[in-house]
Design a protein around this motif. Structure first.
Motif, short mmCIF file in Angstrom:
data_model
loop_
_atom_site.label_atom_id
_atom_site.label_comp_id
_atom_site.label_asym_id
_atom_site.label_seq_id
_atom_site.Cartn_x
_atom_site.Cartn_y
_atom_site.Cartn_z
N ALA A 29 0.82 -1.21 0.00
CA ALA A 29 0.00 0.00 0.00
C ALA A 29 0.85 1.26 0.00
CB ALA A 29 -0.93 0.01 1.21
N ASP A 30 2.15 1.10 -0.17
CA ASP A 30 3.10 2.22 -0.19
C ASP A 30 4.06 1.99 -1.35
OD1 ASP A 30 5.06 4.11 0.18
OD2 ASP A 30 5.43 3.63 2.29
N LEU A 31 3.89 2.72 -2.43
CA LEU A 31 4.69 2.47 -3.63
C LEU A 31 6.17 2.73 -3.40
CD1 LEU A 31 2.32 3.89 -6.40
CD2 LEU A 31 2.88 1.50 -5.94
N THR B 251 -4.63 4.19 0.09
CA THR B 251 -3.22 3.88 0.34
C THR B 251 -2.46 5.18 0.61
OG1 THR B 251 -2.49 4.14 -1.95
CG2 THR B 251 -3.38 1.98 -1.32
N LYS B 252 -1.21 5.04 0.96
CA LYS B 252 -0.36 6.21 1.20
C LYS B 252 -0.27 7.09 -0.03
CE LYS B 252 4.24 7.47 2.92
NZ LYS B 252 5.54 6.96 3.42
N ASP B 253 -0.43 6.47 -1.21
CA ASP B 253 -0.30 7.22 -2.47
C ASP B 253 -1.64 7.74 -2.97
OD1 ASP B 253 2.66 6.54 -3.12
OD2 ASP B 253 1.74 4.62 -2.62
N GLY B 254 -2.70 7.53 -2.20
CA GLY B 254 -4.00 8.08 -2.56
C GLY B 254 -4.88 7.20 -3.41
N HIS B 255 -4.52 5.92 -3.55
CA HIS B 255 -5.35 4.98 -4.31
C HIS B 255 -6.30 4.25 -3.36
CE1 HIS B 255 -2.75 5.83 -7.64
NE2 HIS B 255 -1.69 5.33 -7.04
N GLU B 256 -7.46 3.83 -3.89
CA GLU B 256 -8.38 3.04 -3.07
C GLU B 256 -7.63 1.83 -2.53
OE1 GLU B 256 -10.66 0.09 -1.65
OE2 GLU B 256 -9.93 -0.23 -3.71
N LEU B 257 -7.82 1.53 -1.25
CA LEU B 257 -6.93 0.61 -0.55
C LEU B 257 -6.89 -0.79 -1.15
CD1 LEU B 257 -5.03 0.21 1.86
CD2 LEU B 257 -7.03 -0.46 3.21
N ASP C 244 -15.01 -1.93 -14.07
CA ASP C 244 -15.50 -0.66 -14.58
C ASP C 244 -14.27 0.20 -14.83
OD1 ASP C 244 -16.52 1.84 -15.10
OD2 ASP C 244 -17.90 1.87 -13.40
N LEU C 245 -13.82 0.26 -16.08
CA LEU C 245 -12.58 0.95 -16.41
C LEU C 245 -12.67 2.45 -16.19
CD1 LEU C 245 -11.68 -1.10 -19.60
CD2 LEU C 245 -10.50 -1.18 -17.40
N ASP C 246 -13.88 2.97 -16.06
CA ASP C 246 -14.05 4.39 -15.78
C ASP C 246 -14.11 4.67 -14.28
OD1 ASP C 246 -14.18 5.16 -18.52
OD2 ASP C 246 -16.27 4.46 -18.59
N ASP C 247 -14.15 3.63 -13.47
CA ASP C 247 -14.20 3.80 -12.02
C ASP C 247 -13.48 2.63 -11.34
OD1 ASP C 247 -14.85 4.98 -9.57
OD2 ASP C 247 -16.78 3.95 -9.43
N LEU C 248 -12.22 2.42 -11.75
CA LEU C 248 -11.46 1.28 -11.23
C LEU C 248 -11.24 1.37 -9.72
CD1 LEU C 248 -8.75 0.83 -14.01
CD2 LEU C 248 -10.44 -0.87 -13.30
N GLN C 249 -11.24 2.57 -9.19
CA GLN C 249 -10.95 2.75 -7.77
C GLN C 249 -12.21 3.05 -6.94
OE1 GLN C 249 -7.12 4.18 -6.66
NE2 GLN C 249 -6.77 5.02 -8.70
N SER C 250 -13.36 2.75 -7.54
CA SER C 250 -14.64 2.87 -6.82
C SER C 250 -14.82 4.24 -6.17
CB SER C 250 -14.75 1.76 -5.75
OG SER C 250 -14.62 0.49 -6.33
N ALA C 251 -14.41 5.28 -6.87
CA ALA C 251 -14.59 6.63 -6.35
C ALA C 251 -16.05 7.07 -6.45
CB ALA C 251 -13.69 7.61 -7.11
#
Length: 328
Positions: free
Chosen positions: A77-79, A125-131, A173-180
């Motif tokens: 979770a930390d790149l 995540t630490k980088d701002g992506h959905e966990l 859902d390629l337009d909402d991969l991170q479930s925002a």
């Protein structure tokens, strides 16, 4: 329930090889590590928690006397942690009480570690992506690039991606991969595992096009429950009462020790081919490992290509993930 007795000896068939298991300190990953350590290989546990890794290594050594195991600090979770993992392996590390020597090749990596959330809120995540998407998919995507030189240095390395039965009923859902826009934890988890599996199949196609000797294989544990899992203190303890309550479920599913077997098969079996999917024999939920047909939505090349491009951009990866053509 009493702990299972230790193994009497290792078989040494993989002595000299090195396998990395992300999340090898618990669950299915621990049992994958145990099985691999029993073949004489050096098994590296990729884990963000040093105390849990130490406990897992102690359990492994008690089960497999003389086991060669070590810990690689790794937080998917930390790149920034992911980017240093390959260097730590290639150049050695001094994070523990004794320095870990450098390795010159990696014979397999098992992309196993994962996060599964049951309830809101949406976390990052630490980088701002959905966990879940960031850890389960993006972290492993980036890690693959970091390990590419070590994998390519082995005669016939494998990348084994651990998927989930939950991915069968999901679609990306390629337009909402991170479930925002629409976050539902169980669906988001299933989609993160689908992204992992789609990437695993796409990676093998990519490696074949490059003429690489590295294979990419996908495996899943089926239905794997803690209550059907033998104790491995202090990593995991199953009380007799808990096991008794879970026994009826054993008609349909299995313990995590059994769920590890398709993964181990994908790592070790000489008959395994790149691009295959391995899982339990009985309805994909329990039983001995077998090669399964790849569901059409996991093999969709257009979806996988877009996912690959988006993932590379999100983590700042080389489009080739560090693998170079041998056909030039």
């Amino acid at each position: 329930m009493a702990p299972a007795p230790p193994r009497n000896q290792r078989d040494h068939r993989n002595q000299g090889k090195t396998f990395l298991v992300t999340g090898g300190n618990a669950g299915v990953g621990y049992f994958v590590a145990e099985e691999l350590a029993a073949t004489g290989a050096l098994v590296v546990l990729g884990s963000r928690d040093a105390a849990k890794a130490e406990a897992a290594m102690a359990a492994l050594r008690s089960r497999v006397p003389g086991a060669h195991v070590r810990h690689l600090p790794l937080d998917l979770a930390d790149l920034s942690s992911v980017r240093t993992a390959g260097d730590r392996l290639a150049h050695g590390s001094t994070h523990g009480s004794a320095p870990d020597p450098a390795i010159d090749r990696l014979d397999a990596v098992v992309h196993n570690a994962g996060v599964a959330l049951d309830d809101p809120p949406r976390r990052q995540t630490k980088d701002g992506h959905e966990l879940m998407f960031g850890t389960n998919h993006l972290g492993h995507f980036a890690l693959t690039q970091g390990l590419a030189p070590l994998l390519s240095a082995a005669p016939a390395a494998r990348v084994v991606t651990v998927g989930s039965f939950a991915a069968r009923s999901e679609r990306l859902d390629l337009d909402d991969l991170q479930s925002a826009e629409d976050y539902r934890p169980k669906r988001t988890y299933g989609r993160s595992k689908l992204a992992q599996m789609s990437f695993g199949f796409a990676l093998d196609r990519h490696l074949r096009a490059l003429g690489s000797p590295v294979l990419s294989v996908v495996a899943h544990p089926g239905g794997a429950l803690d209550g059907l899992t033998p104790s491995r203190p202090p990593v995991h303890v199953t009380s007799p009462a808990r096991r008794l309550r879970t026994l009826p479920a054993g008609l349909l599913v299995q313990g995590k020790h059994a769920g590890a077997r398709p993964v181990v098969r994908a790592v070790l079996d000489a008959e395994v081919r790149g691009g295959q999917l391995w899982g339990p024999r009985v309805f994909g939920l329990r039983g001995r490992p077998r090669s399964e047909p790849v569901p059409a939505h996991m093999a969709d090349r257009e979806v996988a290509s877009r996912l690959w491009s988006i993932s590379a951009e999100l983590v700042g990866a080389d489009p080739d993930l560090g693998f170079r053509s041998r056909c030039r």
